[in-house]
Design a protein around this motif. Structure first.
Motif, PDB file in Angstrom:
ATOM      1  N   ASP A 124      35.985  55.661  36.583  1.00 46.46           N
ATOM      2  CA  ASP A 124      34.976  54.713  36.104  1.00 46.46           C
ATOM      3  C   ASP A 124      34.372  55.266  34.819  1.00 46.46           C
ATOM      4  OD1 ASP A 124      32.942  52.927  35.699  1.00 46.46           O
ATOM      5  OD2 ASP A 124      31.987  53.198  37.664  1.00 46.46           O
ATOM      6  N   ASP A 150      32.789  45.935  36.290  1.00 49.46           N
ATOM      7  CA  ASP A 150      31.543  46.176  37.031  1.00 49.46           C
ATOM      8  C   ASP A 150      30.366  45.645  36.192  1.00 49.46           C
ATOM      9  OD1 ASP A 150      29.325  47.158  38.325  1.00 49.46           O
ATOM     10  OD2 ASP A 150      29.948  49.242  38.375  1.00 49.46           O
ATOM     11  N   GLU A 190      37.808  51.537  35.978  1.00 45.38           N
ATOM     12  CA  GLU A 190      36.656  50.640  36.044  1.00 45.38           C
ATOM     13  C   GLU A 190      35.872  50.662  34.732  1.00 45.38           C
ATOM     14  OE1 GLU A 190      34.584  51.095  39.801  1.00 45.38           O
ATOM     15  OE2 GLU A 190      32.711  50.504  38.840  1.00 45.38           O
TER      16      GLU A 190
HETATM   17 MG    MG Z   1      30.942  51.219  38.102  1.00 43.60          MG
END
Ligand code: MG
Length: 344
Positions: A185, A236, A211
């Motif tokens: 991420d 996200d 991500e």
């Molecule tokens: Mg995240």
């Protein structure tokens, strides 16, 4: 109905760093709603990134709880949401605290776990295991933390990136945890060109997906990365509610929902269905959250492809017990009624 709330300070097990900054303690606001002898619990884990703090949640909750008291029916969650949205258009963490408390209460009044109220079954093969997140730190500390989590049986590690040594971090973690599933991420830290280059390199380490490679403010950059990356891309910060799904659907593979972005389970279901209708896979993540919130999110597991529900696992201690997690798998079947969160 008798609602109340209280802010709790939660200490983290180890300081938690992502590309945007470091957290050592966090404030959650716990909501309790009493009705006919039962008490439902929920919690807000407000995120400054989305304009919320414990203070904004505390300022808004009296009005939201007035809505709950005036509707006076824990099963009328759609109506309560519509009226909460009239009180405040945003503030999703504050609404999530109320929403999860209502689901917990409804489950207790009907003597059913929340997943049953959702019409779901809880066989563990239908529920994805949660990842365990390794925050940013120096490479040796991250490698140590990854090895500990792998040794503790977590089958999936989510590694925070967004540094000038991202590939060295993943190489070092892969060396000590060869068998775990690795996700990364970047929390918006990369430029589109950098992201494509890093995704190509990360593919060599068997990373499952990447991500939020680029800032949410750069939707064309996200499309650029998605079109060129050999690895799937999860959104996200670019995907907060069901309304965002159509716009991200052609520039990512996975929508990462969080109760603290949608405003609770009720609107999270809308995001899941919107994501599916647009051909996306769906993941549920979390903030640094007490079990009072995490236990609620866990009931979505049978609907998810991926889970990152380690918010309470990252705490030094939690004022709520939750659903037992073994090797990343939530034991949903052990929940008697409600969400399974219990005050300690
Ligand atoms: Mg995240």
């Amino acid at each position: 109905m008798n609602p109340s709330f209280e802010t709790v300070e939660l200490a983290l097990d180890v300081p938690f760093t992502i590309a945007r900054g470091t957290t050592t303690t966090t404030e959650n606001v716990v909501v309790e709603i009493e009705h006919e002898g039962e008490t439902g619990y929920g919690a807000a884990a407000p995120s400054r990134h989305y304009g919320e703090t414990a203070a904004t949640v505390e300022a808004l909750l009296p009005e939201l709880l007035e809505v709950v008291a005036s509707v006076s029916d824990p099963h009328a969650r759609r109506e309560i949401h519509d009226r909460m949205d009239e009180v405040a258009r945003e503030n999703p963490a504050a609404k999530a605290a109320v929403d999860v408390a209502l689901w917990d209460l409804a489950g207790k009044l009907l003597d059913q776990p929340v997943y049953r109220l959702l019409g779901l079954s809880a066989d563990s093969d239908g529920c994805p295991p949660t990842s365990f997140t390794v925050g940013l730190d120096d490479t040796r500390a991250m490698t140590r933390r990854a090895r500990q989590a792998a040794d503790a049986g977590y089958p999936i590690l989510k590694v925070k990136l967004g540094t000038d040594r991202d590939l060295r971090i993943v190489e070092a973690i892969r060396a000590v945890a060869p068998d775990v599933t690795l996700r990364v991420d970047a929390n918006e830290a990369w430029t589109p060109t950098e992201a494509v280059r890093k995704c190509e390199a990360l593919a060599e380490y068997g990373v499952e997906f990447v991500e939020q490679p680029v800032p949410a403010e750069n939707p064309s950059g996200l499309r650029h990365v998605h079109e060129r990356s050999p690895l799937p891309i999860a959104a996200d910060e670019s995907c907060l509610t069901a309304d965002d799904v159509p716009a991200v659907a052609d520039r990512c593979d996975v929508a990462n929902l969080k109760l603290m972005k949608t405003g609770g389970l009720t609107p999270a279901l809308e995001l899941i269905h919107a994501g599916r209708a647009h051909g996306l896979e769906v993941m549920c993540g979390c903030m640094i959250e007490t079990n009072a919130a995490i236990a609620g999110a866990a009931h979505l597991l049978p609907l998810l492809d991926y889970a990152d529900l380690d918010g309470s696992l990252l705490l030094e201690s939690d004022s709520f017990g939750g659903i037992e997690v073994t090797e990343g798998q939530f034991d949903l079947q052990s929940v008697q009624h409600g969400t399974g969160a219990t005050p300690r």
